[in-house]
Design an enzyme around this catalytic site. Structure first.
Site, PDB file in Angstrom:
ATOM      1  N   ASP A 127      32.733  48.863  43.632  1.00 58.97           N
ATOM      2  CA  ASP A 127      31.996  48.320  44.776  1.00 58.97           C
ATOM      3  C   ASP A 127      32.756  48.440  46.096  1.00 58.97           C
ATOM      4  O   ASP A 127      32.163  48.279  47.164  1.00 58.97           O
ATOM      5  CB  ASP A 127      31.654  46.845  44.542  1.00 58.97           C
ATOM      6  CG  ASP A 127      30.874  46.628  43.258  1.00 58.97           C
ATOM      7  OD1 ASP A 127      30.114  47.535  42.867  1.00 58.97           O
ATOM      8  OD2 ASP A 127      31.037  45.555  42.643  1.00 58.97           O
TER       9      ASP A 127
ATOM     10  N   GLU B  48      37.639  41.282  42.580  1.00 60.86           N
ATOM     11  CA  GLU B  48      37.805  39.962  43.201  1.00 60.86           C
ATOM     12  C   GLU B  48      37.937  38.845  42.186  1.00 60.86           C
ATOM     13  O   GLU B  48      38.703  37.889  42.398  1.00 60.86           O
ATOM     14  CB  GLU B  48      36.619  39.677  44.133  1.00 60.86           C
ATOM     15  CG  GLU B  48      35.269  39.722  43.437  1.00 60.86           C
ATOM     16  CD  GLU B  48      34.175  39.040  44.243  1.00 60.86           C
ATOM     17  OE1 GLU B  48      34.475  38.084  44.970  1.00 60.86           O
ATOM     18  OE2 GLU B  48      33.012  39.457  44.103  1.00 60.86           O
TER      19      GLU B  48
END
Length: 347
Positions: free
Chosen positions: A127, A102
């Site tokens: 993740d 991200e």
């Protein structure tokens, strides 16, 4: 065309497989491939290396990243964005493939929107918290490592009649904890998105003991906040824990805090294992090798087609393109129905 490749954020099994796939596809089209060293820092400081057939040979099973990585945010470095644009022009790059999570892809999306930087993204994070894609590469390897750890903890827990707490990564999402916990047969799983209380977790463990199960396996995600029936919630982070350039604190330590709570409240001998960076090291699983390869080929095709501001993504079993803006708009968290699968085997 000269095309740059960078890997940013935490290292991850499968990064080299993406580099290999992107470079192979581009080199087959007679493009030049330039490696950007150390993530966005390489474009800020001008750190480049040529990637040819020799440099990408043997990368498929290799963990880590041959390009190096960092958590550099050009928007937090004085003159960082100007340096990125200047070095991009100086290297005569026609496009950039950014491989990251991200944070790395958030920078890519912003550079595309604000400066029309011709960039394509590839979703990387153990993740599995990037929206707009079903899975990120690296996740399957991390889950496999954690599942093996749970399997091994079962034997020692049962031998000593202990509660074994396993702390896994995941930052602010519990995908690794839920998936490995289900696969490994954990008795209690604690994650940030669906926080059960410490008291409830202890009650599940006591219920097992009452049924003659003298050991328990507890999996806790590093981002889980210790939550109590009083309403109190407490996040555990490393101390001192300065925030990185993307504003993240360094999580870690909730396993030991939870283990102490369990032992004090139940009286059962409790031991804690923190897997840490073991989860993100070593050779990628076959699934991650294949997924990383497919992502890399898709990214190279997007570059060839001039479809910038896009990211390769997995929808079902198909690799598609989605916008970087959509991909980085929000975290993909564990929904209630997934957690319900795990809870079905608590206690």
């Amino acid at each position: 065309m000269r095309v740059g490749i960078l890997t940013g954020g935490g290292d991850c099994p499968g990064l080299n497989a993406v580099i290999r796939a992107v470079a192979r596809r581009l080199l087959d089209r007679d493009d030049e491939v330039v490696g950007v060293r150390s993530g966005w820092r390489g474009l800020v400081d001008g750190l480049f290396e040529q990637l040819g057939p020799r440099e990408i040979s043997g990368l498929l099973p290799r963990g880590g990243t041959i390009l190096g990585t960092s958590r550099t945010n050009p928007y937090k470095v004085e003159g960082g964005v100007d340096s990125v644009l200047a070095n991009f022009r100086e290297q005569e790059l026609g496009a950039l493939v950014a491989i990251g999570g991200e944070d790395t892809l958030g920078v890519a999306a912003r550079l595309y929107e604000e400066h029309e930087l011709p960039v394509v993204g590839v979703p990387k994070t153990i993740d599995n918290d990037l929206s707009a894609t079903d899975y990120t590469f690296g996740f399957d390897t991390a889950v496999s490592i954690c599942t093996e750890a749970i399997d091994r903890l079962h034997t020692t827990a049962e031998s000593h009649n202990r509660v074994m707490v396993l702390e896994v990564m995941g930052r602010h999402t519990g995908w690794i904890a839920v998936m490995s916990g289900i696969a490994g047969g954990a008795d209690v799983i604690l994650i940030p998105e669906q926080p059960i209380t410490v008291e409830a977790a202890c009650a599940e463990i006591q219920h097992r003991h009452e049924r003659g199960k003298d050991f328990s396996i507890v999996v806790v995600s590093e981002g889980y906040e210790l939550t109590y029936e009083t309403g109190e919630r407490r996040q555990v982070a490393q101390d001192p824990s300065p925030k990185d350039e993307f504003g993240h604190v360094r999580l870690g330590g909730v396993g030991h805090a939870l283990g102490a709570e369990i032992e004090e409240r139940t009286g059962y001998e409790t031991r804690v294992t923190v897997l840490g960076h073991v989860q993100r090291g070593g050779s990628p699983t076959p699934r991650d090798r294949v997924l990383a390869t497919r992502y890399g080929l898709k990214a190279a095709d997007l570059v060839a087609e001039g479809r910038f501001g896009q990211m390769a993504a997995l929808h079902g079993d198909e690799v598609v393109e989605v916008s970087l803006a959509e991909a980085t708009a929000e975290l993909k968290t564990v929904p209630e129905d997934w957690y319900a699968v795990a809870k079905a085997f608590f206690g």
